[in-house]
Design an enzyme around this catalytic site. Structure first.
Site, PDB file in Angstrom:
ATOM      1  N   THR A 170      36.988  42.790  -2.679  1.00 43.56           N
ATOM      2  CA  THR A 170      35.736  42.309  -2.579  1.00 43.56           C
ATOM      3  C   THR A 170      34.935  42.239  -4.001  1.00 43.56           C
ATOM      4  O   THR A 170      35.266  43.073  -4.757  1.00 43.56           O
ATOM      5  CB  THR A 170      35.044  43.294  -1.765  1.00 43.56           C
ATOM      6  OG1 THR A 170      35.378  43.104  -0.307  1.00 43.56           O
ATOM      7  CG2 THR A 170      33.553  43.390  -1.669  1.00 43.56           C
ATOM      8  N   ARG A 198      35.841  39.257  12.776  1.00 44.42           N
ATOM      9  CA  ARG A 198      35.370  41.094  12.453  1.00 44.42           C
ATOM     10  C   ARG A 198      34.588  40.765  11.085  1.00 44.42           C
ATOM     11  O   ARG A 198      34.715  39.874  10.269  1.00 44.42           O
ATOM     12  CB  ARG A 198      36.827  41.552  12.022  1.00 44.42           C
ATOM     13  CG  ARG A 198      36.701  42.911  11.365  1.00 44.42           C
ATOM     14  CD  ARG A 198      36.669  42.642   9.704  1.00 44.42           C
ATOM     15  NE  ARG A 198      36.740  44.193   9.097  1.00 44.42           N
ATOM     16  CZ  ARG A 198      36.460  44.263   7.750  1.00 44.42           C
ATOM     17  NH1 ARG A 198      36.385  43.301   7.024  1.00 44.42           N
ATOM     18  NH2 ARG A 198      36.548  45.647   7.324  1.00 44.42           N
ATOM     19  N   GLY A 200      32.734  42.978   8.072  1.00 45.76           N
ATOM     20  CA  GLY A 200      32.809  44.425   7.541  1.00 45.76           C
ATOM     21  C   GLY A 200      31.574  45.075   7.063  1.00 45.76           C
ATOM     22  O   GLY A 200      30.632  44.660   7.540  1.00 45.76           O
ATOM     23  N   ASP A 201      31.755  45.924   5.879  1.00 44.64           N
ATOM     24  CA  ASP A 201      30.576  46.315   5.504  1.00 44.64           C
ATOM     25  C   ASP A 201      29.530  45.434   4.557  1.00 44.64           C
ATOM     26  O   ASP A 201      28.453  45.865   4.400  1.00 44.64           O
ATOM     27  CB  ASP A 201      30.840  47.728   4.884  1.00 44.64           C
ATOM     28  CG  ASP A 201      31.875  47.432   3.433  1.00 44.64           C
ATOM     29  OD1 ASP A 201      32.864  46.696   3.828  1.00 44.64           O
ATOM     30  OD2 ASP A 201      31.853  47.830   2.303  1.00 44.64           O
ATOM     31  N   THR A 221      33.050  48.469  -2.037  1.00 44.96           N
ATOM     32  CA  THR A 221      34.409  48.129  -1.846  1.00 44.96           C
ATOM     33  C   THR A 221      35.322  49.312  -1.120  1.00 44.96           C
ATOM     34  O   THR A 221      35.234  50.142  -1.704  1.00 44.96           O
ATOM     35  CB  THR A 221      34.962  47.312  -3.098  1.00 44.96           C
ATOM     36  OG1 THR A 221      36.194  46.782  -2.669  1.00 44.96           O
ATOM     37  CG2 THR A 221      35.139  48.249  -4.342  1.00 44.96           C
ATOM     38  N   GLY A 222      36.015  48.723  -0.298  1.00 38.56           N
ATOM     39  CA  GLY A 222      36.711  49.520   0.394  1.00 38.56           C
ATOM     40  C   GLY A 222      37.107  49.371   1.877  1.00 38.56           C
ATOM     41  O   GLY A 222      36.679  48.295   2.409  1.00 38.56           O
ATOM     42  N   GLY A 224      36.306  48.748   5.063  1.00 37.04           N
ATOM     43  CA  GLY A 224      34.773  48.572   5.391  1.00 37.04           C
ATOM     44  C   GLY A 224      34.610  49.302   6.710  1.00 37.04           C
ATOM     45  O   GLY A 224      33.264  49.825   6.801  1.00 37.04           O
TER      46      GLY A 224
HETATM   47  N1  ASP Z   1      34.848  46.233   2.271  1.00 37.15           N
HETATM   48  C1  ASP Z   1      35.665  45.069   2.403  1.00 37.15           C
HETATM   49  C2  ASP Z   1      35.651  44.710   3.949  1.00 37.15           C
HETATM   50  O1  ASP Z   1      36.028  45.791   4.615  1.00 37.15           O
HETATM   51  C3  ASP Z   1      36.788  44.914   1.856  1.00 37.15           C
HETATM   52  C4  ASP Z   1      36.939  45.060   0.433  1.00 37.15           C
HETATM   53  O2  ASP Z   1      36.078  46.042  -0.172  1.00 37.15           O
HETATM   54  O3  ASP Z   1      37.647  44.391  -0.456  1.00 37.15           O
HETATM   55  O4  ASP Z   1      35.449  43.508   4.300  1.00 37.15           O
END
Ligand code: ASP
Length: 302
Positions: A170, A198, A200-201, A221-222, A224
């Protein structure tokens, strides 16, 4: 003017060992993106313009999981999420599950500035993109060989019931401009092999993205799902606002204590109203960097 600053990220990753093969390429790309985004601020531009500039460039770079090069869902398709927030007035705009829009972050800004809504998803968001005349591309534009391979590997692991790897990419940016305004922007393809639709965050205000001139601007980022359950970005802001913690202390608690205890991996970039910058992560690596009038930094493991 003296404390204008921008920080950007290109995602966190799950490996703890050093040595991803394209580490130098990531440093070069981050530097090449920090320069024009910082110029926006140096030339008197707004924090919003700076974060949008940075994230558009990150979206266009296939190294990252946003725009071109975004990861693929379980059907082998791209569905993109993005969010932007203006710390000066707490206005925000976001999109979820969109296809065809070359630069989701600019459309998220249009949601903020040209509609009364905050978050639009799917087909409706694509209709809005057509109304706004933003650049549209075929689905193939986003798909890279690297992401096709990642999906295959991931799906094979699921079949064999092996542990899947967490690799995030991300992108995001946070900035402080000469008038003391903060802004945050985040854009993503989500996670490889995610279920169709889906979310995410990243497009969720207060979770993957938040900005408030009274406290800080944050892009995450992480994992989600863990970030959603930890309400990460707003939690950092709240710890500053209600408990009087510094940006550093607040980030430390949220990333290294709260998210980690739940089992979530990842990190965030953050800037406060005084130009202090924090780039914490609890995963093996995180591509990130910042630029101020005095200093420049890019890092992957350090
Ligand atoms: N946080 C993002 C998600 O879960 C993924 C990412 O950080 O690459 O959609």
């Amino acid at each position: 003017m003296s404390n204008i600053a921008i920080a950007i990220h290109g995602g966190a990753g799950g490996f703890s060992q050093k040595g991803i093969e394209n580490e130098q390429e990531i440093h070069d790309s981050l530097k090449a993106i920090l320069a024009p985004a910082f110029d926006v601020l140096k030339n008197g531009g707004t924090a919003l313009d700076a974060v949008e500039t940075a994230v558009r460039l990150l979206e266009n770079d296939a190294l990252y999981n946003a725009g071109r090069g975004a990861c693929l869902n379980s059907k082998g398709k791209v569905q993109l999420d993005a969010a932007i927030m203006n710390g000066a007035n707490l206005e925000a705009g976001a999109l979820a599950c969109i296809r065809y829009v070359k630069n989701p972050i600019s459309l998220a800004r249009m949601v903020m500035e040209r509609t009364k809504h905050v978050l639009i998803c799917g087909e409706g968001a694509e209709d809005f993109a057509r109304e706004m005349n933003v650049e549209l591309v075929d689905e193939e534009y986003f798909i890279t060989e690297k992401q096709q391979k990642s999906l295959k590997t991931e799906q094979e692991k699921v079949l064999k019931e092996e542990k899947t790897e967490t690799k995030f990419g991300t992108v995001g940016a946070v900035a402080l401009d000469k008038d003391g305004n903060l802004a945050a922007a985040t854009s993503t393809g989500g996670i490889t092999n995610k279920k169709y639709s889906r979310i995410g965050d990243s497009p969720l205000i207060g979770i993957g993205n938040y900005a408030n001139n009274e406290t800080c601007a944050i892009s995450c980022t992480g994992d989600g799902e863990f970030f959603i359950r930890s309400v990460v970005a707003y939690d950092v802001s709240c710890l500053m606002e209600y408990k009087g913690l510094s940006l550093k202390e607040a980030c430390e608690i949220v990333i290294h204590d709260k998210v980690k205890k739940l089992g979530g991996e990842g990190g965030l970039i953050a800037i406060d109203k005084n130009g202090n910058i924090e780039l914490p992560f609890n995963s093996g690596r995180m591509a990130r960097g910042f630029k101020t009038l005095k200093e420049e930094f890019t890092g992957v493991y350090e």
